[in-house]
Design an enzyme around this catalytic site. Structure first.
Site, short mmCIF file in Angstrom:
data_model
loop_
_atom_site.label_atom_id
_atom_site.label_comp_id
_atom_site.label_asym_id
_atom_site.label_seq_id
_atom_site.Cartn_x
_atom_site.Cartn_y
_atom_site.Cartn_z
N LYS A 1 0.83 -1.21 0.00
CA LYS A 1 0.00 0.00 0.00
C LYS A 1 0.87 1.26 0.00
O LYS A 1 0.68 2.16 -0.81
CB LYS A 1 -0.93 0.02 1.23
CG LYS A 1 -1.81 -1.22 1.34
CD LYS A 1 -2.70 -1.19 2.57
CE LYS A 1 -1.98 -1.26 3.90
NZ LYS A 1 -1.29 -2.56 4.17
N ARG B 1 -10.13 0.49 8.29
CA ARG B 1 -9.69 -0.86 8.64
C ARG B 1 -10.76 -1.65 9.36
O ARG B 1 -10.54 -2.80 9.70
CB ARG B 1 -8.48 -0.74 9.58
CG ARG B 1 -7.15 -1.02 8.89
CD ARG B 1 -6.09 -0.67 9.90
NE ARG B 1 -4.91 -1.43 9.75
CZ ARG B 1 -3.78 -0.95 9.21
NH1 ARG B 1 -3.75 0.26 8.72
NH2 ARG B 1 -2.71 -1.69 9.16
P1 AP5 Z 1 4.87 -1.61 1.86
O1 AP5 Z 1 4.50 -0.81 0.68
O2 AP5 Z 1 5.61 -0.94 2.97
O3 AP5 Z 1 3.57 -2.38 2.41
P2 AP5 Z 1 2.30 -1.82 3.18
O4 AP5 Z 1 1.11 -2.50 2.61
O5 AP5 Z 1 2.30 -0.32 3.19
O6 AP5 Z 1 2.60 -2.44 4.60
P3 AP5 Z 1 2.51 -1.83 6.07
O7 AP5 Z 1 3.28 -2.79 6.93
O8 AP5 Z 1 2.92 -0.41 6.13
O9 AP5 Z 1 0.98 -1.97 6.33
P4 AP5 Z 1 0.25 -2.08 7.63
O10 AP5 Z 1 -1.12 -1.92 7.14
O11 AP5 Z 1 0.50 -3.29 8.45
O12 AP5 Z 1 0.90 -0.93 8.54
P5 AP5 Z 1 0.39 0.53 8.94
O13 AP5 Z 1 1.57 1.40 9.00
O14 AP5 Z 1 -0.77 0.95 8.13
O15 AP5 Z 1 5.71 -2.88 1.35
C1 AP5 Z 1 6.32 -3.76 2.27
C2 AP5 Z 1 7.71 -4.18 1.74
O16 AP5 Z 1 7.54 -4.93 0.53
C3 AP5 Z 1 8.61 -2.99 1.38
O17 AP5 Z 1 9.93 -3.29 1.75
C4 AP5 Z 1 8.50 -2.86 -0.16
O18 AP5 Z 1 9.71 -2.41 -0.75
C5 AP5 Z 1 8.20 -4.32 -0.58
N1 AP5 Z 1 7.26 -4.38 -1.70
C6 AP5 Z 1 6.15 -3.63 -1.91
N2 AP5 Z 1 5.52 -4.00 -3.06
C7 AP5 Z 1 6.25 -5.03 -3.56
C8 AP5 Z 1 6.13 -5.85 -4.73
N3 AP5 Z 1 5.12 -5.70 -5.61
N4 AP5 Z 1 7.06 -6.80 -4.93
C9 AP5 Z 1 8.09 -6.98 -4.05
N5 AP5 Z 1 8.28 -6.24 -2.95
C10 AP5 Z 1 7.36 -5.27 -2.69
O19 AP5 Z 1 -0.18 0.28 10.42
C11 AP5 Z 1 0.68 0.00 11.50
C12 AP5 Z 1 -0.16 -0.13 12.78
O20 AP5 Z 1 -0.83 1.11 13.07
C13 AP5 Z 1 -1.29 -1.17 12.74
O21 AP5 Z 1 -0.82 -2.47 13.04
C14 AP5 Z 1 -2.27 -0.61 13.78
O22 AP5 Z 1 -1.84 -0.90 15.08
C15 AP5 Z 1 -2.15 0.89 13.57
N6 AP5 Z 1 -3.13 1.42 12.60
C16 AP5 Z 1 -2.84 2.03 11.41
N7 AP5 Z 1 -3.96 2.39 10.77
C17 AP5 Z 1 -4.99 2.02 11.59
C18 AP5 Z 1 -6.41 2.10 11.46
N8 AP5 Z 1 -7.00 2.65 10.38
N9 AP5 Z 1 -7.17 1.60 12.47
C19 AP5 Z 1 -6.60 1.06 13.57
N10 AP5 Z 1 -5.27 0.94 13.74
C20 AP5 Z 1 -4.47 1.41 12.75
#
Ligand code: AP5
Length: 216
Positions: free
Chosen positions: A13, A88
């Site tokens: 994402k 979410r």
């Molecule tokens: P990346 O693009 O970083 O993936 P992502 O989907 O953004 O993953 P996140 O870990 O950031 O998502 P998340 O939803 O768990 O975390 P968030 O910060 O929102 O890609 C990952 C890796 O893969 C990178 O190294 C990239 O280079 C590689 N990659 C990407 N695409 C690729 C491809 N096609 N091929 C190969 N490699 C690839 O949330 C964190 C925490 O915050 C949650 O756990 C929760 O506690 C809280 N939180 C956040 N939002 C909410 C909400 N709305 N409600 C409640 N709690 C929330």
């Protein structure tokens, strides 16, 4: 334009959102990034969110809805908004509908990036970012051109997210399956949900997203 990127942790994402910002001049609103910055500044919200994020659970809906509604209001003149990591839960999805209606906005696309668990573990165990400018990397899939030097700001300082540890990741995956995946039917019924094979290479995933946007 309002575009929602949905997908499990590590689905890509953030990676795709960054590209969309550059290509279309959209504003990226990542609730994960906002929360990490609240934790860093030790604000009241950050103190409440810290432990929850470290455990891999979801931060309570009321806190998230309050935080994002402020940001959406601030960006209401933007060319368009990418919502990365929000909504979410069904509660958050319903609250978003109300927020947008009040501003006479509507959701144009909800894009689900589909990736299997094995790939997610590989992606998150190899993910790191530049400590100074935040540029995201991956040991295998997106390494800096010159090892140990950030492509964007030339910093040599890198960090890993503490919630990418195997134990926390298991909880993040459960939270996705048990709470976030439930909103897929919500958007499917509204007719705005599209799924993309997130297992493909980053450029291919990006081309598929562009086709959807440009086909509007
Ligand atoms: P990346 O693009 O970083 O993936 P992502 O989907 O953004 O993953 P996140 O870990 O950031 O998502 P998340 O939803 O768990 O975390 P968030 O910060 O929102 O890609 C990952 C890796 O893969 C990178 O190294 C990239 O280079 C590689 N990659 C990407 N695409 C690729 C491809 N096609 N091929 C190969 N490699 C690839 O949330 C964190 C925490 O915050 C949650 O756990 C929760 O506690 C809280 N939180 C956040 N939002 C909410 C909400 N709305 N409600 C409640 N709690 C929330």
């Amino acid at each position: 334009m309002i575009l929602i990127l949905l997908g499990a942790p590590g689905a890509g994402k953030g990676t795709q959102a960054e590209r969309l910002v550059t290509a279309y001049g959209l504003v990226q609103l990542s609730t994960g990034e906002m929360l990490r910055s609240e934790v860093k500044s030790q604000s009241e919200l950050g103190q409440k969110a810290k432990e929850i994020m470290e455990s891999g659970e979801l931060v309570p809906d009321d806190l998230i809805i309050k935080m994002i509604s402020v940001r959406i209001s601030q960006e209401s003149d933007a060319e368009g908004i990418i919502l990365d990591g929000f909504p979410r839960t069904t509660e958050q999805a319903k609250a978003l509908d109300i927020m947008l209606k009040e501003k006479d906005l509507r959701i144009n696309h909800v894009i689900q990036l589909e990736v299997n668990e094995e790939e997610i573990v590989e992606r998150l165990s190899g993910r790191f970012s530049c400590t100074d400018c935040g540029m995201g990397y991956h040991e295998k899939f997106a390494a800096p051109v010159n090892k140990g030097i950030c492509d964007k700001c030339k910093s040599t300082n890198f960090t890993r997210r503490s919630d990418d540890s195997p134990k926390t990741l298991r909880n993040r995956l459960s939270a996705y399956k048990e709470q976030t995946a439930l909103i897929l039917p919500y958007y499917s019924t509204k007719g705005c949900l599209k799924s993309i094979d997130g297992m493909a290479e980053m450029d291919i995933v990006f081309d598929e997203i562009k086709k959807m946007i440009d086909g509007d």
